[in-house]
Scaffold this active site. Structure first.
Site, PDB file in Angstrom:
ATOM      1  CE  LYS A  42      -3.327  -2.181   3.136  1.00  0.00           C
ATOM      2  NZ  LYS A  42      -3.644  -2.411   4.479  1.00  0.00           N
ATOM      3  CD  GLU A  98       8.253  -0.561  -3.007  1.00  0.00           C
ATOM      4  OE1 GLU A  98       7.392   0.100  -2.414  1.00  0.00           O
ATOM      5  OE2 GLU A  98       8.731  -1.735  -2.750  1.00  0.00           O
ATOM      6  CG  ASP A 102      14.707  -1.163   4.986  1.00  0.00           C
ATOM      7  OD1 ASP A 102      15.070  -0.320   5.436  1.00  0.00           O
ATOM      8  OD2 ASP A 102      14.595  -2.386   5.695  1.00  0.00           O
ATOM      9  CG  PHE A 151      10.268   2.552  10.501  1.00  0.00           C
ATOM     10  CD1 PHE A 151      10.450   1.394   9.780  1.00  0.00           C
ATOM     11  CD2 PHE A 151       8.957   2.929  10.924  1.00  0.00           C
ATOM     12  CE1 PHE A 151       9.366   0.747   9.215  1.00  0.00           C
ATOM     13  CE2 PHE A 151       7.937   2.253  10.332  1.00  0.00           C
ATOM     14  CZ  PHE A 151       8.075   1.204   9.365  1.00  0.00           C
ATOM     15  CB  VAL A 152      10.397   7.531   7.238  1.00  0.00           C
ATOM     16  CG1 VAL A 152      12.043   7.921   7.594  1.00  0.00           C
ATOM     17  CG2 VAL A 152      10.521   6.578   5.973  1.00  0.00           C
ATOM     18  CG  ASP A 158       2.217   1.169   7.292  1.00  0.00           C
ATOM     19  OD1 ASP A 158       3.320   0.826   6.495  1.00  0.00           O
ATOM     20  OD2 ASP A 158       1.882   0.169   8.270  1.00  0.00           O
TER      21      ASP A 158
HETATM   22  P1  XMP Z   1      12.564  -4.263   1.638  1.00  0.00           P
HETATM   23  O1  XMP Z   1      13.267  -4.553   2.754  1.00  0.00           O
HETATM   24  O2  XMP Z   1      12.075  -5.278   0.967  1.00  0.00           O
HETATM   25  O3  XMP Z   1      11.446  -3.263   2.071  1.00  0.00           O
HETATM   26  O4  XMP Z   1      13.311  -3.253   0.557  1.00  0.00           O
HETATM   27  C1  XMP Z   1      10.952  -2.613   1.418  1.00  0.00           C
HETATM   28  C2  XMP Z   1       9.370  -2.304   2.299  1.00  0.00           C
HETATM   29  O5  XMP Z   1       9.470  -2.249   3.584  1.00  0.00           O
HETATM   30  C3  XMP Z   1       8.830  -1.277   4.009  1.00  0.00           C
HETATM   31  N1  XMP Z   1       9.751  -0.459   4.543  1.00  0.00           N
HETATM   32  C4  XMP Z   1       9.513   0.701   5.437  1.00  0.00           C
HETATM   33  N2  XMP Z   1       7.928   1.106   5.601  1.00  0.00           N
HETATM   34  N3  XMP Z   1       8.860   2.861   6.932  1.00  0.00           N
HETATM   35  C5  XMP Z   1       7.814   2.414   6.588  1.00  0.00           C
HETATM   36  O6  XMP Z   1       6.553   2.624   6.828  1.00  0.00           O
HETATM   37  C6  XMP Z   1      10.024   2.832   6.625  1.00  0.00           C
HETATM   38  O7  XMP Z   1      11.071   3.425   6.848  1.00  0.00           O
HETATM   39  C7  XMP Z   1      10.144   1.556   5.911  1.00  0.00           C
HETATM   40  N4  XMP Z   1      11.498   0.758   5.218  1.00  0.00           N
HETATM   41  C8  XMP Z   1      10.967  -0.225   4.549  1.00  0.00           C
HETATM   42  C9  XMP Z   1       7.943  -0.672   2.884  1.00  0.00           C
HETATM   43  O8  XMP Z   1       6.891  -1.303   2.828  1.00  0.00           O
HETATM   44  C10 XMP Z   1       8.729  -1.122   1.722  1.00  0.00           C
HETATM   45  O9  XMP Z   1       8.050  -1.203   0.568  1.00  0.00           O
HETATM   46 MG    MG Z   2       5.743  -0.833   0.362  1.00  0.00          MG
END
Ligand code: XMP
Ligand code: MG
Length: 179
Positions: A42, A98, A102, A151-152, A158
Site C-alpha cells: 500500500k 515503490e 530497504d 523508520f519513516v 505506515d
Molecule cells: P525491503 O526491505 O524489502 O523493504 O527493501 C521494502 C518495504 O519495506 C517497508 N519499509 C518501510 N515502511 N517506513 C515504512 O513505513 C520505513 O522506514 C520502511 N522501510 C521499509 C516498505 O513497505 C517497503 O515497501
Molecule cells: Mg511498500
C-alpha cells in the site's frame, strides 16, 4: 497523530518538488512509449497518484500488493504476492513505483516475477532509498531521496497501518514503537 512525530524529514512542498522532477525524468526517458506503471501497495499509493499526474507520456496503471512486513519495522525476509496484477506484462515496458527500498528483498522479488513474465523492460522508481540497509544488490533507476537508517512514516508509509495519510514524511517518537 501529529503528536507522535518527532521530526519532519521532508515537507509536503519538498516531496511535491521531487515528484515533479521524477515525473519529468520519466516523461523524457519514455518519450514515444506507453509504459505500464505498477504501484506497489500500500505504501506507494500516494506517490503513485502524484507521480502519475507528472508523467506526460501515455501510461497504463496497475497495482500489486506483496507482503514482507508484519506490523514490525524489520523485514521478515519473506515476500509473497497478496494481490496480483490485472494486466499482462508480456512485451511491455514496466515501471515499478515503490515507496522505499530497504533491504531490497521486496523489489528484487517483484523484478524477478515481472522478468519471468517476459516484460520487455523493467525499471524502478523509488521515492526513498536506504542504501545502508541493502542485503541484495539492487538500485532504483529513479530515486527521490536517499535517507539514513531510520523508520519513516507519512506520505503513504505506515507504522502498524497508521500515519499513511500524513502529507509529509517524518520520524516517529521512539516511545510509539515501545507502547
Ligand atoms: P525491503 O526491505 O524489502 O523493504 O527493501 C521494502 C518495504 O519495506 C517497508 N519499509 C518501510 N515502511 N517506513 C515504512 O513505513 C520505513 O522506514 C520502511 N522501510 C521499509 C516498505 O513497505 C517497503 O515497501
Ligand atoms: Mg511498500
Amino acid at each position: 497523530m501529529l503528536n507522535d512525530i518527532q521530526e519532519t524529514l521532508y515537507t509536503e512542498e519538498q516531496i511535491q518538488a521531487k515528484v515533479r522532477e521524477l515525473g519529468a525524468a520519466i516523461s523524457r526517458d519514455y518519450e514515444g512509449r506507453n509504459p505500464l506503471v505498477i504501484c506497489v501497495l500500500k505504501g506507494a499509493f500516494i506517490f503513485m497518484a502524484d507521480l502519475a499526474k507528472n508523467i506526460t507520456v501515455p501510461i497504463a496503471l496497475d497495482f500489486m500488493a506483496v507482503s514482507s512486513y508484519g506490523n514490525s519495522t524489520r523485514s521478515s525476509g519473506e515476500v509473497r504476492i497478496v494481490k496480483d496484477l490485472d494486466t499482462s506484462v508480456e512485451g511491455r515496458d514496466v515501471i515499478i513505483v515503490e515507496d522505499i527500498i530497504d533491504s531490497g528483498l521486496t523489489l528484487s522479488y517483484i523484478i524477478d516475477v515481472l522478468e519471468r513474465r517476459n516484460a520487455l523492460s523493467v525499471h524502478v522508481v523509488a521515492l526513498f532509498d536506504k542504501p545502508g540497509r541493502r542485503t541484495v544488490d539492487l538500485n532504483a533507476d529513479y530515486t527521490g531521496f536517499v535517507i539514513p537508517d531510520a523508520f519513516v512514516v507519512g506520505y503513504g508509509l505506515d507504522y502498524a497501518e497508521k500515519y499513511r495519510n500524513l502529507p509529509f514524511v517524518g520520524v516517529l517518537k521512539p516511545e510509539i514503537y515501545s507502547s
